[in-house]
Design an enzyme around this catalytic site. Structure first.
Site, PDB file in Angstrom:
ATOM      1  N   TYR A 135       0.740  -1.272  -0.010  1.00  0.00           N
ATOM      2  CA  TYR A 135      -0.031   0.145  -0.018  1.00  0.00           C
ATOM      3  C   TYR A 135       0.800   1.315   0.076  1.00  0.00           C
ATOM      4  O   TYR A 135       0.380   2.234  -0.344  1.00  0.00           O
ATOM      5  CB  TYR A 135      -0.868   0.079   1.112  1.00  0.00           C
ATOM      6  CG  TYR A 135      -1.953  -0.815   1.107  1.00  0.00           C
ATOM      7  CD1 TYR A 135      -2.204  -1.890   0.131  1.00  0.00           C
ATOM      8  CD2 TYR A 135      -3.191  -0.820   1.896  1.00  0.00           C
ATOM      9  CE1 TYR A 135      -3.120  -2.685   0.020  1.00  0.00           C
ATOM     10  CE2 TYR A 135      -4.222  -1.738   2.004  1.00  0.00           C
ATOM     11  CZ  TYR A 135      -4.203  -2.757   1.079  1.00  0.00           C
ATOM     12  OH  TYR A 135      -5.251  -3.635   0.890  1.00  0.00           O
ATOM     13  N   LYS A 190       2.878 -15.015   3.055  1.00  0.00           N
ATOM     14  CA  LYS A 190       2.736 -15.640   1.576  1.00  0.00           C
ATOM     15  C   LYS A 190       4.273 -16.061   1.401  1.00  0.00           C
ATOM     16  O   LYS A 190       4.700 -15.957   0.232  1.00  0.00           O
ATOM     17  CB  LYS A 190       1.977 -15.191   0.726  1.00  0.00           C
ATOM     18  CG  LYS A 190       1.839 -15.761  -0.626  1.00  0.00           C
ATOM     19  CD  LYS A 190       0.603 -16.682  -0.727  1.00  0.00           C
ATOM     20  CE  LYS A 190       0.617 -17.374  -2.115  1.00  0.00           C
ATOM     21  NZ  LYS A 190      -0.275 -18.557  -1.769  1.00  0.00           N
ATOM     22  N   ASP A 222      -3.731 -17.721   1.712  1.00  0.00           N
ATOM     23  CA  ASP A 222      -4.808 -18.314   1.144  1.00  0.00           C
ATOM     24  C   ASP A 222      -5.362 -19.643   2.037  1.00  0.00           C
ATOM     25  O   ASP A 222      -6.842 -19.824   2.225  1.00  0.00           O
ATOM     26  CB  ASP A 222      -4.332 -19.152   0.026  1.00  0.00           C
ATOM     27  CG  ASP A 222      -2.981 -19.818  -0.059  1.00  0.00           C
ATOM     28  OD1 ASP A 222      -2.293 -19.542   0.851  1.00  0.00           O
ATOM     29  OD2 ASP A 222      -2.400 -20.467  -0.984  1.00  0.00           O
ATOM     30  N   ASP A 246      -6.023  -6.268   5.561  1.00  0.00           N
ATOM     31  CA  ASP A 246      -7.303  -5.475   5.018  1.00  0.00           C
ATOM     32  C   ASP A 246      -8.282  -6.460   4.528  1.00  0.00           C
ATOM     33  O   ASP A 246      -9.543  -6.498   4.937  1.00  0.00           O
ATOM     34  CB  ASP A 246      -6.899  -4.624   3.820  1.00  0.00           C
ATOM     35  CG  ASP A 246      -7.764  -3.758   3.389  1.00  0.00           C
ATOM     36  OD1 ASP A 246      -8.820  -3.679   3.788  1.00  0.00           O
ATOM     37  OD2 ASP A 246      -7.469  -3.017   2.430  1.00  0.00           O
ATOM     38  N   ASP A 250     -11.971  -8.078   6.816  1.00  0.00           N
ATOM     39  CA  ASP A 250     -13.407  -7.930   6.512  1.00  0.00           C
ATOM     40  C   ASP A 250     -13.895  -9.447   6.471  1.00  0.00           C
ATOM     41  O   ASP A 250     -15.391  -9.347   6.518  1.00  0.00           O
ATOM     42  CB  ASP A 250     -13.296  -7.307   4.930  1.00  0.00           C
ATOM     43  CG  ASP A 250     -13.535  -5.909   4.941  1.00  0.00           C
ATOM     44  OD1 ASP A 250     -13.349  -5.168   6.081  1.00  0.00           O
ATOM     45  OD2 ASP A 250     -14.285  -5.510   3.987  1.00  0.00           O
TER      46      ASP A 250
END
Ligand code: NAD
Length: 356
Positions: A135, A190, A222, A246, A250
């Site tokens: 980001y 990851k 994942d 992020d 959610d």
């Protein structure tokens, strides 16, 4: 105790008004000062984070934030878009640790899309690193590709990066939080594909040596996305980078029934913080008086606990929220048969009443 109140856009103004009523119903002395942020600030001052708003936030002990954004600003240059206000506040206040608890209240077990046995009793904490990762990494931009699969074609690129001190400090936050809970940290990465996240994993493992009483597990993102809906109660504290956090937070919000129930805190090294619901400005329901104010009210409780050193007042609010849920009051997002549908203001008033 000085609180900067930044309602923002859309439902932000409606839900923050209810949280302010709840704060004012406590027998505590606050100095509350309100300022514009996001699209509202852009309309009035030509910038989503005007200097006066930033200064107020910097001088306050804590910031109570609603939400920013509206589709109508999508065509503005990126630095002028409402969401830049949040990034600016994070940057200027040094907010690097985002806490998102996902708790399933017994009364809302039926509001989740998952089976009751999967989420009943759920109490997990997602800690997202906020200042690094793809980001913020430079360089980023658009250019003509000189290599890759399509040399000569237009392309866009971002840079994923983390420095060692950035990973160390968020790892410490996670291990310390786990010590106050069930003493387990799941670090999500990851590492099988990304160099940045192999580094993340190595640094978290190194920091873990200082917390032998806390269990550490590593999980690929994942798999974490899958486990969060398969067996979420296996998690205690989840720590991860900015982008994965992020997305996973959610996802975790839906375990609790509605994103309208999920508070969050973003803290700096001095425990100064920005407190906001995990959701956005919900332009689709703004102005209708139906938004769920509980995530914002619970964010105010987190503010009392983390930045204002008022744990008892925080608990009073949390108990009041549980009480209104037990009374069967529900905004439309968490409504189900046999419960009473109420609007934003009625829900806020019910929490105030339960407090008293
Ligand atoms: P959103 O979180 O605003 O809404 C997603 C869905 O959840 C919508 O259907 C909305 O009605 C519902 N919802 C959200 N909060 C609710 C509440 N309290 N009660 C009941 N229902 C609720 O996400 P979006 O629609 O993707 O984005 C809308 C705008 O918000 C965009 O401009 C986006 O950039 C912005 N946004 C801001 C923040 C922030 O201010 N921190 C975070 C996310 C998105």
């Amino acid at each position: 105790m000085k609180i900067a109140v930044l309602p923002g856009d859309g439902i932000g103004t409606e839900i923050v008004a209810e949280a302010v009523k709840v704060l004012q119903a406590l027998d505590l002395k606050f100095e509350l000062e309100t300022a514009l942020v996001g699209g509202a600030a852009y309309e009035a001052h030509g910038h989503p984070l005007p200097d006066s708003t930033l200064k107020l936030a910097q001088q306050a002990d804590a910031v109570l934030f609603g939400a920013v954004g509206d589709w109508k600003y999508d065509k503005l240059d990126r630095p002028l878009r409402p969401e830049q206000a949040i990034l600016g506040l994070r940057k200027h206040l040094g907010l690097f640790a985002n806490f998102r608890p996902a708790i399933c209240y017994p009364e809302l077990v039926g509001a989740s899309t998952l089976k009751p046995e999967v989420i009943s009793g759920l109490d997990i904490l997602i800690i997202r690193e906020l200042t690094g990762d793809i980001y913020f990494g430079q360089p980023r931009g658009r250019r003509t590709a000189v290599d890759g699969h399509f040399p000569g074609a237009d392309e866009a690129f971002d840079t994923m990066r983390y420095s060692k001190p950035e990973v160390e400090r968020i790892a410490h936050v996670a291990f310390q939080a786990a010590r106050k809970r069930n003493k387990k940290v799941t670090s999500v990465d990851k590492a099988n594909v990304l160099e940045t996240f192999q580094f993340w994993k190595d640094v978290v493992t190194e920091v873990h040596a200082q917390y032998p009483d806390v269990e550490l597990e590593h999980m690929y993102v994942d798999n974490a996305a899958m486990q969060l809906v398969r067996a979420p109660k296996k998690f205690d504290v989840v720590v991860t980078g900015n982008m994965f956090g992020d997305i996973l937070s959610d996802e975790a919000s839906m375990l609790t029934g509605s994103i309208g129930m999920l508070p969050s805190a973003s803290l700096n090294a001095k425990n100064q913080g920005l407190y906001e619901p995990s959701h956005g400005s919900a332009p689709d329901i703004a102005g209708k008086g139906v938004a769920n104010p509980l995530a914002t009210i619970l964010s105010a409780a987190m503010m009392l606990r983390f930045s204002l050193n008022q744990p008892e007042a925080a608990e009073r609010i949390e108990t009041a929220v549980k009480a209104v849920l037990a009374q069967g009051l529900r905004t439309p997002d968490i409504h189900s048969d046999g419960t009473t549908k109420v609007g934003t203001a009625d829900m806020g008033a019910a929490v105030v009443k339960a407090l008293r």
